[in-house]
Enzyme design. Structure first.
Site, PDB file in Angstrom:
ATOM      1  N   GLY A 124      -2.160  -3.944  15.000  1.00  0.00           N
ATOM      2  CA  GLY A 124      -0.889  -3.255  15.140  1.00  0.00           C
ATOM      3  C   GLY A 124       0.205  -4.011  15.869  1.00  0.00           C
ATOM      4  O   GLY A 124       1.280  -3.463  16.103  1.00  0.00           O
ATOM      5  N   GLY A 154       1.727  -6.708  14.754  1.00  0.00           N
ATOM      6  CA  GLY A 154       2.670  -7.314  13.825  1.00  0.00           C
ATOM      7  C   GLY A 154       2.233  -8.655  13.277  1.00  0.00           C
ATOM      8  O   GLY A 154       3.073  -9.476  12.892  1.00  0.00           O
ATOM      9  N   THR A 195       0.799  -9.363  10.428  1.00  0.00           N
ATOM     10  CA  THR A 195       1.179  -9.519   9.027  1.00  0.00           C
ATOM     11  C   THR A 195       2.667  -9.826   8.889  1.00  0.00           C
ATOM     12  O   THR A 195       3.068 -10.705   8.118  1.00  0.00           O
ATOM     13  CB  THR A 195       0.811  -8.258   8.236  1.00  0.00           C
ATOM     14  OG1 THR A 195      -0.607  -8.093   8.255  1.00  0.00           O
ATOM     15  CG2 THR A 195       1.277  -8.363   6.792  1.00  0.00           C
ATOM     16  N   SER A 196       3.498  -9.124   9.641  1.00  0.00           N
ATOM     17  CA  SER A 196       4.951  -9.377   9.578  1.00  0.00           C
ATOM     18  C   SER A 196       5.267 -10.797   9.996  1.00  0.00           C
ATOM     19  O   SER A 196       6.078 -11.491   9.361  1.00  0.00           O
ATOM     20  CB  SER A 196       5.695  -8.387  10.484  1.00  0.00           C
ATOM     21  OG  SER A 196       5.528  -7.062  10.031  1.00  0.00           O
ATOM     22  N   ASP A 249      -7.951  -9.828   6.136  1.00  0.00           N
ATOM     23  CA  ASP A 249      -8.098  -8.498   6.721  1.00  0.00           C
ATOM     24  C   ASP A 249      -8.565  -7.515   5.653  1.00  0.00           C
ATOM     25  O   ASP A 249      -7.899  -7.365   4.625  1.00  0.00           O
ATOM     26  CB  ASP A 249      -6.751  -8.045   7.293  1.00  0.00           C
ATOM     27  CG  ASP A 249      -6.856  -6.783   8.138  1.00  0.00           C
ATOM     28  OD1 ASP A 249      -7.851  -6.051   7.986  1.00  0.00           O
ATOM     29  OD2 ASP A 249      -5.944  -6.536   8.937  1.00  0.00           O
ATOM     30  N   THR A 253       3.309   1.188   6.908  1.00  0.00           N
ATOM     31  CA  THR A 253       1.979   0.603   6.778  1.00  0.00           C
ATOM     32  C   THR A 253       0.885   1.467   7.415  1.00  0.00           C
ATOM     33  O   THR A 253      -0.127   1.731   6.775  1.00  0.00           O
ATOM     34  CB  THR A 253       1.964  -0.824   7.366  1.00  0.00           C
ATOM     35  OG1 THR A 253       2.880  -1.623   6.616  1.00  0.00           O
ATOM     36  CG2 THR A 253       0.578  -1.432   7.266  1.00  0.00           C
TER      37      THR A 253
END
Length: 592
Positions: A18, A20, A22-23, A45, A503
């Site tokens: 959580g 970030g 991926t961002s 993931d 998400t």
């Protein structure tokens, strides 16, 4: 993001769920591709959301990303990788060995170990075999939440050591020929991870004490593995426009205090600080602005609509949960949504009502103790399922029981089998089953692992049943009765925890689908850390508040029959006082 000034070929993004990852990984990939580089972005993931962030439908092969020339992305699908691995191992024996022998091999390759090693094969191929990614200038890995990532990174050494020491030619994965063929690739993977000229480990965190602690632990363990080229991203750092909004001021103060208390070892790393944005980082154009001076134009206050109705808090939900007087309560959801905090708050509220409660976690990252701080409460016990201790206890038990009547060669074979890396998974699974069984005379509140790992744990019940009976002489009652207990709504109640963002909500919806396929119906959804109930005037926070509205609607109108909303807390929700604030309201959880 200053590590992009001289980027290495391989970039690894990891950190607490959580924060970030991926961002940040997607932004890095887009910005490198915009410079004319050919880039491959890979998610390891199980709960990947690359598709949603990039706006491109992805599979397990490199796919061009819409509107970003030179950028390709893929999701490593553990199930698909396992199917290919099984066929690669078993296929050559079809028509050669008797059908019964082939079926036995397929059965042996049906456990979760096969899923893990097969997914790792794909990962190792990309990192350890340069020919597999020769067409790309950079390979970027968006890794799974920290506990899973560390296991992924330690697998090369673990499996290589197991292969070197194994003398029988068999394992929990069946014939070792397949593993031996991969040993050289595994070794190259280890070397690539430790090569500072080739690989950068990017630790992503938020300005929160728990996220910093996790980043510190990860950093230390990776240095122990020889991965020393590390960079720290502190994501979502909020700065208030003025002191007129007390919520905004409190949010900035919490971030400043967390950064001030950052572990010393992290201070020595090169750092990038990413400001909190007013909207979710979805789509290529948003990703291009990360770490730059470009900022999206926010609406003025008079352009924003007010949200007049929303679900109430956890008050009456606690009345309903306590009415069963015993049983298991599971908090489940994507990493970083606050499962630990909600689990701890529920446990404290039940103990305050006079019930015996045990609060524990199956999460490898295990933040329960930090959330509870040093406080104690009559009737409440706190623990965790410790993989190291559980594995040692399991090995001792198997040798004491199944190994008791074996000769010297037989005991040596059994000891060798128990050195397999999957023994830890079996041991943790048994401990999880035991914890669930203890809900017969008390409340057991389990803060479970992030979504992908949790689903593997639940879906693997029958596979573990086979695996445990292969090594041990009998099936523990707790494992035998696990699925019936999880499926009994009068015994187990699942709280799906999410944030009011795209998400987390969509991952929670996938989780709910998986639970229902396993015949487990969620009891309620908890939308955590919402700004909607708060009176804010700061434009960034108002914009984020407005952005929550469609996700509240999606949960309450289409996904859940019972919903509770928990507001963002101006004080960190730790210790008994902080946890009691979360369940202090007397309002009903809204039913839709």
């Amino acid at each position: 993001m200053n590590f992009l000034n001289t980027p290495t070929r391989n970039l690894f993004f990891t950190g607490k769920g959580g924060v970030g990852k991926t961002s940040m990984a997607c932004a890095t990939a887009v910005q490198l591709a915009d410079r004319g580089r050919r880039v491959l972005l890979v998610s390891t993931d199980p709960a990947s959301n690359l598709d949603e962030v990039l706006g491109t439908s992805l599979g397990n092969r490199p796919t061009p990303v819409n509107s970003v020339p030179g950028l390709f992305a893929l999701n490593l699908d553990p199930e698909a990788a396992a199917a290919e691995y099984r066929e690669r191992m078993v296929g050559p024996y079809r028509g050669v060995l008797p059908d019964a022998a082939v079926r036995s091999m397929e059965e042996q390759l049906s456990g979760s170990c096969t899923i893990e090693i097969a997914a790792f094969d794909e990962f190792a191929k990309l990192l350890g075999d340069k020919d597999a990614t020769a067409d790309f200038d950079h390979v970027i890995f968006d890794t799974a939440p920290t506990g899973h990532t560390l296991r992924l990174l330690t697998l090369p050494s673990a499996w290589s050591g197991y292969i070197e020491q194994n003398t029988t030619g068999t394992s929990c994965l069946g014939p070792l020929a397949g593993l031996q063929a991969q040993a050289a690739v595994y070794q190259k993977t280890v070397e690539a991870l430790a090569d500072a000229e080739a690989t950068t480990l990017v630790l992503v965190t938020r300005a929160e004490p728990s996220a910093f602690r996790e980043a510190d632990r990860t950093s230390a363990e990776l240095r122990h593995l020889g991965v020393n080229n590390q960079h720290l991203i502190i994501n979502g750092v909020f700065t208030a426009e003025s002191t007129s909004d007390p919520i905004a001021t409190a949010m900035q103060q919490r971030a400043e205090q967390a950064i001030e208390g950052m572990p010393e070892s992290l201070r020595g790393l090169k750092q990038s600080v990413i400001p909190l944005t007013g909207d979710g980082l979805m789509g290529v154009e948003s990703l291009r602005t990360i770490g730059s001076d470009q900022h999206p134009v926010l609406p003025t206050l008079d352009q924003m609509t007010s949200i007049e109705s929303y679900p109430a808090g956890l008050g009456e939900l606690m009345d309903d949960l306590s009415s069963q007087r015993h049983g298991v309560i599971l908090t489940m959801g994507k990493g970083g949504v606050g499962k630990t905090t909600i689990a701890a708050a529920v446990a404290v509220a039940l103990a305050d009502r006079g019930f015996k409660v045990h609060l524990s976690t199956t999460d490898p990252a295990a933040h329960v103790a930090a959330t509870m701080a040093a406080d104690q409460l009559v009737g409440l016990t706190v623990g965790r399922i410790d993989p190291v201790q559980e594995t040692a206890d399991y090995r001792d038990e198997v040798m004491r029981t199944a190994g008791a009547d074996l000769d010297e060669d037989g005991r040596a074979l059994l000891e060798e089998d128990l050195r397999s890396p999957c023994t830890e998974e079996i041991a943790v699974f048994r401990a999880f089953a035991k914890a669930v069984s203890e809900g017969t005379d008390r409340f057991v509140v389990l803060d479970t692992a992030p979504t992908g790992h949790t689903i593997l744990l639940l879906d693997s019940a029958l596979a573990y049943h086979r695996e445990v009976t292969r090594q041990a002489s009998q099936m523990p009652d707790a494992v035998e009765n696990l699925l019936p207990r999880l499926r009994d709504p009068d015994f187990t109640r699942v709280l799906v925890v999410t944030l009011p963002e795209a998400t987390p909500v969509h991952e929670a919806a996938k989780l709910q689908q998986d639970l229902r396929r396993a015949e487990i119906e969620p009891y309620a959804w908890v939308i955590n850390q919402s700004l909607v109930p708060l009176d804010v005037s700061n434009r960034t926070l108002r914009h984020r508040q407005n952005n929550e509205s469609p996700f509240l609607d999606e949960v309450t109108k289409t996904l859940a029959s019972r919903v509770a909303l928990v507001a963002w807390q101006t004080e960190p929700p730790t210790g008994l006082t902080g946890l009691r604030r979360i369940t202090a309201n007397n309002s009903s959880a809204t039913t839709f």
